[in-house]
Design a protein around this motif. Sequence first.
Motif, PDB file in Angstrom:
ATOM      1  N   GLY A 225      48.014  34.966  37.351  1.00 11.68           N
ATOM      2  CA  GLY A 225      47.716  34.138  38.516  1.00 11.68           C
ATOM      3  C   GLY A 225      48.869  33.438  39.197  1.00 11.68           C
ATOM      4  O   GLY A 225      48.651  32.766  40.208  1.00 11.68           O
ATOM      5  N   ALA A 226      50.087  33.587  38.680  1.00 10.86           N
ATOM      6  CA  ALA A 226      51.206  32.897  39.327  1.00 10.86           C
ATOM      7  C   ALA A 226      52.510  33.551  38.893  1.00 10.86           C
ATOM      8  O   ALA A 226      52.536  34.372  37.964  1.00 10.86           O
ATOM      9  N   ILE A 227      53.561  33.158  39.581  1.00 13.09           N
ATOM     10  CA  ILE A 227      54.899  33.631  39.223  1.00 13.09           C
ATOM     11  C   ILE A 227      55.570  32.507  38.444  1.00 13.09           C
ATOM     12  O   ILE A 227      56.007  31.505  39.031  1.00 13.09           O
TER      13      ILE A 227
ATOM     14  N   LEU B  72      54.304  34.331  32.125  1.00 22.43           N
ATOM     15  CA  LEU B  72      53.135  34.983  32.720  1.00 22.43           C
ATOM     16  C   LEU B  72      53.441  36.455  32.985  1.00 22.43           C
ATOM     17  O   LEU B  72      54.595  36.842  33.158  1.00 22.43           O
ATOM     18  N   ASP B  73      52.381  37.260  33.017  1.00 19.41           N
ATOM     19  CA  ASP B  73      52.546  38.682  33.302  1.00 19.41           C
ATOM     20  C   ASP B  73      53.179  38.869  34.676  1.00 19.41           C
ATOM     21  O   ASP B  73      52.785  38.205  35.643  1.00 19.41           O
ATOM     22  N   ALA B  74      54.121  39.783  34.750  1.00 17.79           N
ATOM     23  CA  ALA B  74      54.858  40.000  36.000  1.00 17.79           C
ATOM     24  C   ALA B  74      54.055  40.883  36.951  1.00 17.79           C
ATOM     25  O   ALA B  74      54.416  42.011  37.241  1.00 17.79           O
ATOM     26  N   ASP B  75      52.942  40.345  37.414  1.00 22.63           N
ATOM     27  CA  ASP B  75      52.076  41.006  38.396  1.00 22.63           C
ATOM     28  C   ASP B  75      52.331  40.331  39.733  1.00 22.63           C
ATOM     29  O   ASP B  75      51.975  39.160  39.905  1.00 22.63           O
ATOM     30  N   PHE B  76      52.920  41.059  40.669  1.00 26.24           N
ATOM     31  CA  PHE B  76      53.278  40.390  41.923  1.00 26.24           C
ATOM     32  C   PHE B  76      53.362  41.386  43.072  1.00 26.24           C
ATOM     33  O   PHE B  76      53.352  42.595  42.873  1.00 26.24           O
TER      34      PHE B  76
ATOM     35  N   TYR C  84      53.519  45.274  42.247  1.00 29.94           N
ATOM     36  CA  TYR C  84      54.072  45.384  40.890  1.00 29.94           C
ATOM     37  C   TYR C  84      53.047  44.873  39.886  1.00 29.94           C
ATOM     38  O   TYR C  84      52.375  43.879  40.121  1.00 29.94           O
ATOM     39  N   ARG C  85      52.963  45.596  38.780  1.00 24.53           N
ATOM     40  CA  ARG C  85      52.081  45.157  37.709  1.00 24.53           C
ATOM     41  C   ARG C  85      52.860  45.273  36.404  1.00 24.53           C
ATOM     42  O   ARG C  85      53.474  46.317  36.144  1.00 24.53           O
ATOM     43  N   ALA C  86      52.881  44.196  35.621  1.00 23.76           N
ATOM     44  CA  ALA C  86      53.680  44.136  34.398  1.00 23.76           C
ATOM     45  C   ALA C  86      55.112  44.564  34.675  1.00 23.76           C
ATOM     46  O   ALA C  86      55.729  45.307  33.913  1.00 23.76           O
TER      47      ALA C  86
ATOM     48  N   PRO D 222      52.007  36.158  43.733  1.00 27.97           N
ATOM     49  CA  PRO D 222      51.273  36.795  42.628  1.00 27.97           C
ATOM     50  C   PRO D 222      50.315  37.851  43.170  1.00 27.97           C
ATOM     51  O   PRO D 222      49.789  37.706  44.269  1.00 27.97           O
ATOM     52  N   SER D 223      50.095  38.896  42.390  1.00 29.98           N
ATOM     53  CA  SER D 223      49.120  39.892  42.822  1.00 29.98           C
ATOM     54  C   SER D 223      47.720  39.301  42.702  1.00 29.98           C
ATOM     55  O   SER D 223      47.527  38.230  42.122  1.00 29.98           O
TER      56      SER D 223
END
Lengths: 571, 571
Positions: B314-316, B320-324, B339-341, B67-68
């Motif tokens: 906060g996690a994959i 959850l939002d695809a922030d990673f 990556y964000r969203a 996660p980012s």
Amino acid sequence: MDKLTRRIQTAAGEREADYVIKNGQILDSYNLEFIEADVAIIDGVFAGIGNFEGKHVIDAKGKYVVPSLIDAHVHIESAMVPPSEFARAVLPCGVTTIITDPHEIANVSGAEGISYMLQDSENIPMDIYYMLPSSVPSTPFENSGAILSAEDLKPFYEHKRVLGLAEVMDYPSVANTSPSMMKKLVDAQSKKIDGHAAGLDTRALNIYKSAGIGTDHECITAQEALDRVKRGMYVFIREGSVAKNLKKLLPAVTERNARRFMFCTDDKHIDDLITEGSVDHNVRLAIQEGLDPLLAIQMASLNVAECYHLSTKGAIAPGLDADFLLLNDVSTFSIAQVYRAGELIAEEGETKRIETVTPSKRITNSVHLPKLTKEHLHLAVTDQEANVIQVIPNQIVTEAKKFTVNRNDNNGFVSCYEKDLMKLAVIERHHNTGNVGLGIVKGFQFKDGAIATTVGHDSHNLIMAGVSDEDMIKAAEVIQEMQGGLVVVRNQEVLAKLPLPIAGLLSTNDYHSVVRELEEIELALKEIGAPEHFNPFLTLSFLSLSVIPELKLTDMGLFNVNAFRHISINE
Amino acid sequence: MDKLTRRIQTAAGEREADYVIKNGQILDSYNLEFIEADVAIIDGVFAGIGNFEGKHVIDAKGKYVVPSLIDAHVHIESAMVPPSEFARAVLPCGVTTIITDPHEIANVSGAEGISYMLQDSENIPMDIYYMLPSSVPSTPFENSGAILSAEDLKPFYEHKRVLGLAEVMDYPSVANTSPSMMKKLVDAQSKKIDGHAAGLDTRALNIYKSAGIGTDHECITAQEALDRVKRGMYVFIREGSVAKNLKKLLPAVTERNARRFMFCTDDKHIDDLITEGSVDHNVRLAIQEGLDPLLAIQMASLNVAECYHLSTKGAIAPGLDADFLLLNDVSTFSIAQVYRAGELIAEEGETKRIETVTPSKRITNSVHLPKLTKEHLHLAVTDQEANVIQVIPNQIVTEAKKFTVNRNDNNGFVSCYEKDLMKLAVIERHHNTGNVGLGIVKGFQFKDGAIATTVGHDSHNLIMAGVSDEDMIKAAEVIQEMQGGLVVVRNQEVLAKLPLPIAGLLSTNDYHSVVRELEEIELALKEIGAPEHFNPFLTLSFLSLSVIPELKLTDMGLFNVNAFRHISINE
């Protein structure tokens, strides 16, 4: 003066606390260790950890002071008492907060049932939070007392004790994105959504979690639990009257993932709650199985608070509600006293009497049966083999069997003790539609008589099993008279009964009386020859649940769950 | 079709995902282990972990997918760029979400400053959440640009990116339950309230936590951290440009309490952000110090999300939002892609240009100085020893010293390089009140010239130090012309300047330009003889902060923090 000001002054030592806990070992739920310190309480809230003086001292010498417990998921109706009386029974178990789903009463009384549950839990010394029933009715294959749409649920989200949408059971509707289900899910996206992911594979879990469903209490294996945790679901480890999952699930819990686990009872009968306990039993069992006691306590308190964003619950810390227990011993989780909002509320297994709200007439007048005659119960059969529901002791699934059955001159099915084949009837009881479903059940082994109950999942129609049509008619009459409940009849005589006049599900008596009445029921069941290795009423109450395999009976007739359609008796 | 429906269909494998991450090691943040699986993304949200096909493949072969990161507490203004440009600078660090307190701009521009920060971060590829400044102005001993009451703050709680009340710095007002502070605290009870518990003892912590203050980023020892965690506070481990606490705090973190810890930068300059990183630096440093890398990543992502109830961060995990991030390596936390969203937003340290909102005229026209003359800067002194502010390199505290100083014929103080005694001036710059505070500072060691800045905590008046009155007047003129910023003047010549026309705090240039301008400032400082072992502008910017000991100067004059009152120069 406002409470926040009073609390700050108490924390500062400038104002005398209402209570100070002294001499105890205090659980620091965040570092997971016991510490020695005074704990100040004012206006029912913790105001400090350190050295304090107060109007009253709670002497915890030799005791362990831990946060009280939270049941993450429970259907109060399974205890057959209203929320206020449920609280009285469960507070001595150290449980001062529960998250409940009023699914059963909602199926009978709809929004009015939910409102009643909220009202009856308004001014009691237990914090009862509600999740809104997501599947009322559960299926289109029976007639329930109410239908709850997204529009019906929405106003309840304004209530401060409503946290979200209750266990989403209807997996097909989620997977198929049925419009009515989508509306409910969309409305709850910013709230909590509980799941019911029984047996769901990882594909289905992806679907559920993508829909915002964040919890599951239906895991039965450690692998299932890990699959859910991996996808960000919280897993509730259940110990109910029937479903007992702790021993199988506990191996999934590690120090690294424990924050995603908590405990629940789901469905637990009043007698089991009293003899065995609520989630305090889960804690004890987990410790027996080798879990660190402090981790077990944290799972039963802080973790639930975090899961449901109950920011003032779950630990002993300034600014949090002063809900706590004095334990005699940690490893046996032996409870000496239970405090809620700073007040001693239970001791030695007893809670003081709690005020109960009188339910409205519409809720206590929920049983509307036709005047039953033998014609209603006439089940025409041929000389072909008939479809028979074979019950399996202590399970809610059944087997679909076929047997040649006895007939009378009128081609009507006749119960037969020797073959253990009995008549089963489900009678729509909400709207007096006159709907009667008839079938044959095997496994109850009654020598004579009949039993009947308005607790029949999930629509809670009247469901009866009996050897004698006359006794079934008598049983229905008693049920109508009591406005719901349980009854055992033999030779037109009532051997035992338990009135449940609130929606046909809950007693208006105190829980001790309910336990006594249940004991009488048990004796009566023995008299008519019922086997003792399973509970016939519990089994009966699931014979109409048409989402569980294999063969069931609703007020609309026999239902083959595998074929997913109604079938006829000789088909 | 609504996004929830699309997401469910994607999870079910019935709809092609927008993106599928393949071949990577995926971090399961809940069980804390890497797993091998595809991850599906649709509409910027994760839709499943398993086997998926999509329109585009993100090939993570040889990479770790985590996660980012989330910075739990940061003042964007310390980077001297607006939120949009801050995002551009920090996204390559793997930070896609921050929680910020616009305290500095609020002190200049009040509610309008907060609104501007919200607007400028509205449509950018970073999630910027706001806490509302709780202490504007910070003290009554200086004139700030704005005053923010509870009533001023309240409307902002309606904004979906406003999470609560920012760091409560004014401990006395909380402890004394001052009405204006109580109003702010009461309004935020159902929100998050951040703390600033620098040096607070356990009694003060009880007060803070009782008031609902739930976090602290000012711990400097492990014991302080544990004292806060014990009381239910979350502890943010800070690594900023000046305050660096990680090495001291990390020993407090265990597997059992790690969920109560996370990372923040608080105040970090743009050059440090670029060379060292944001909270990714905290993660790297924690790993170097021996923390389990997965725990470090969890602290920098899931823990912050839980603390602030950011349920989709906060996690994959599905929903959850695809922030990673794609990491080349875990132990060095080497970031390949951000990556964000679901969108690739930074790679190789570069983010694409982000649209910036044009601030209103009121915000870019915030410097209102009198036309300065020598009379304004005339500091009358006697032959008695004068009070002198002794700066301490790399600290924001000062020492109160006394020295005999040089005078001119007019009894005016004359700066003296040999004695390292220089004139210090603070000029009210918000409302052109003509307020001028004058003092003497020791430690800057300038041979000649003057420096001036509108970054002067917390009221951000113009603060100047110089050897020559003429150069100070010139510096003020340049500041007025630039509408704020930093300037170095020698012999009436501008050696270097950094315009900060947004509230006198933020540049309108891109961050690369700001870094270059800062480098030019640094060279100019060398030219006037400034020491190189500390940053004179940073030191200067805290010389007006009258809540930090020992002797400070505001537009209202010299302020002795220990005596808690203004004093005169020869007193």
